[in-house]
Design a protein around this motif. Structure first.
Motif, PDB file in Angstrom:
ATOM      1  N   LEU A 172      -3.110  -1.108   0.486  1.00  9.77           N
ATOM      2  CA  LEU A 172      -2.484  -1.342   1.780  1.00  9.77           C
ATOM      3  C   LEU A 172      -1.062  -0.768   1.810  1.00  9.77           C
ATOM      4  CD1 LEU A 172      -3.606  -5.010   2.590  1.00  9.77           C
ATOM      5  CD2 LEU A 172      -4.223  -2.949   3.858  1.00  9.77           C
ATOM      6  N   ALA A 173      -0.352  -0.927   0.690  1.00 11.22           N
ATOM      7  CA  ALA A 173       1.010  -0.402   0.604  1.00 11.22           C
ATOM      8  C   ALA A 173       1.024   1.118   0.712  1.00 11.22           C
ATOM      9  CB  ALA A 173       1.664  -0.844  -0.705  1.00 11.22           C
ATOM     10  N   VAL A 174       0.056   1.757   0.028  1.00  5.67           N
ATOM     11  CA  VAL A 174      -0.042   3.218   0.088  1.00  5.67           C
ATOM     12  C   VAL A 174      -0.348   3.677   1.508  1.00  5.67           C
ATOM     13  CG1 VAL A 174      -1.391   5.210  -0.665  1.00  5.67           C
ATOM     14  CG2 VAL A 174      -0.676   3.497  -2.334  1.00  5.67           C
ATOM     15  N   GLY A 177      10.481  -5.428  -6.740  1.00  2.00           N
ATOM     16  CA  GLY A 177       9.579  -6.554  -6.930  1.00  2.00           C
ATOM     17  C   GLY A 177       9.651  -7.590  -5.833  1.00  2.00           C
ATOM     18  N   LEU A 178      10.184  -7.222  -4.670  1.00  2.00           N
ATOM     19  CA  LEU A 178      10.327  -8.173  -3.575  1.00  2.00           C
ATOM     20  C   LEU A 178       9.026  -8.334  -2.790  1.00  2.00           C
ATOM     21  CD1 LEU A 178      13.846  -7.090  -2.231  1.00  2.00           C
ATOM     22  CD2 LEU A 178      13.288  -8.904  -3.854  1.00  2.00           C
ATOM     23  N   LEU A 179       8.101  -7.394  -2.960  1.00  3.08           N
ATOM     24  CA  LEU A 179       6.807  -7.476  -2.293  1.00  3.08           C
ATOM     25  C   LEU A 179       5.713  -7.569  -3.356  1.00  3.08           C
ATOM     26  CD1 LEU A 179       7.262  -4.715   0.446  1.00  3.08           C
ATOM     27  CD2 LEU A 179       7.505  -7.181   0.721  1.00  3.08           C
ATOM     28  N   ASN A 202       0.084  -7.451  -6.686  1.00  5.88           N
ATOM     29  CA  ASN A 202      -0.685  -7.962  -7.825  1.00  5.88           C
ATOM     30  C   ASN A 202      -2.189  -7.801  -7.668  1.00  5.88           C
ATOM     31  OD1 ASN A 202      -0.950  -9.784  -5.783  1.00  5.88           O
ATOM     32  ND2 ASN A 202      -0.040 -11.520  -6.892  1.00  5.88           N
ATOM     33  N   SER A 203      -2.598  -6.905  -6.758  1.00  5.23           N
ATOM     34  CA  SER A 203      -4.035  -6.638  -6.622  1.00  5.23           C
ATOM     35  C   SER A 203      -4.223  -5.218  -6.117  1.00  5.23           C
ATOM     36  CB  SER A 203      -4.689  -7.627  -5.653  1.00  5.23           C
ATOM     37  OG  SER A 203      -4.300  -7.350  -4.317  1.00  5.23           O
TER      38      SER A 203
END
Length: 272
Positions: free
Chosen positions: A121-123, A109-111, A114-115
């Motif tokens: 973008l993370a993927v 949960g450090l990044l 929430n959208s």
């Protein structure tokens, strides 16, 4: 996803023909043990993975995973447009290290995720890290390091082979040296750099695996002698003597202690 105390053997089934036809992209699975050794078999290939190393494989093709003393294994399933074959990723691979840190930050949960835009973008970022990881693994400087080349034979690779053959009472330095095409003296020097001998390391690993198996609740019905032989001991009295010297208690005492602790924990959970 992290899996703790995984089963000793996993089987990954083939994807159904319908799933294969419906999805032109490839589902890629990356597995990385935090400790112990994982052996992966797929399409007639066999890869051995030590702690902090990784294996990349096609998640739509049947595979078998064999765990040795693995307390936790991290798994990442991704969908990629570029197909890839099963391959081993070294522990010092820059892409793997970056991927591990990034995935850990997300899981803790450090990044913020929430959208949908941030998640996408993370993927994409992790897909880029996987691409970089595979490219580094396939680089000529990596691929040219054949096992028969002395400069590339690391102590880590030797220890991986020891883990795989630990249950063979006949396992010897001569046998391993012959497999790699080097002299026994070469391997002796690798262990001497750690301040130990091959025999010391082999005994230590056998005792530690036996200790782990004696504390395994799924093996409580297995005789101590059976466990001793399973980890490569041919002499039961020698096993008992060296085990007590290493752990300060006999195999039966260790098993009894664990059984008592386990029974108390179960009773406590039942009364809670």
């Amino acid at each position: 996803m992290s899996c703790f105390d995984p089963a000793q053997r996993w089987t990954l089934p083939n994807a159904s023909p319908e799933e294969t036809r419906a999805d032109a992209s490839q589902h890629v699975l990356i597995v990385r043990p935090s400790d112990g050794v994982v052996i992966v078999e797929q399409n007639g290939q066999r890869r051995t993975c030590m702690q902090r190393e990784a294996i990349v494989l096609d998640a739509s093709t049947a595979a078998t995973f064999i765990m040795h003393d693995v307390g936790r294994i991290d798994c990442l399933l991704m969908t990629r447009d570029v197909r890839t074959e099963m391959r081993h990723i070294a522990h010092d691979n820059g892409g793997l290290i970056a991927l591990g840190h990034y995935a850990a930050a997300i899981m803790r949960g450090l990044l913020p995720m929430n959208s949908a835009a941030l998640a996408d973008l993370a993927v994409d970022y992790m897909d880029g890290l996987v691409t970089a990881m595979i490219a580094e693994a396939d680089a000529p400087s990596r691929l040219n390091g054949l096992p028969q080349d002395r400069s590339s034979i690391s102590l880590l690779a030797l220890k991986a082979d020891i883990e795989v053959g630990l249950g063979q009472s006949s396992l010897s330095l001569e046998q391993l040296a012959s497999t790699y095409g080097v002299t026994t003296r070469y391997f002796q020097k690798l262990f001497e750099a750690e301040g130990r001998t091959f025999s010391d390391y082999l005994l230590e690993r056998r005792l530690e695996r036996a200790f782990h198996m004696l504390r395994d609740g799924n093996r409580m019905d297995r005789a101590v002698s059976a466990i001793a032989f399973e980890v490569g001991f041919g002499d039961l009295s020698y096993f008992n003597r060296t085990f007590k010297k290493r752990f300060g208690a006999t195999p039966r005492e260790i098993r009894a202690q664990f059984h008592t602790i386990r029974t108390m924990a179960i009773a406590s959970d039942a009364s809670a």
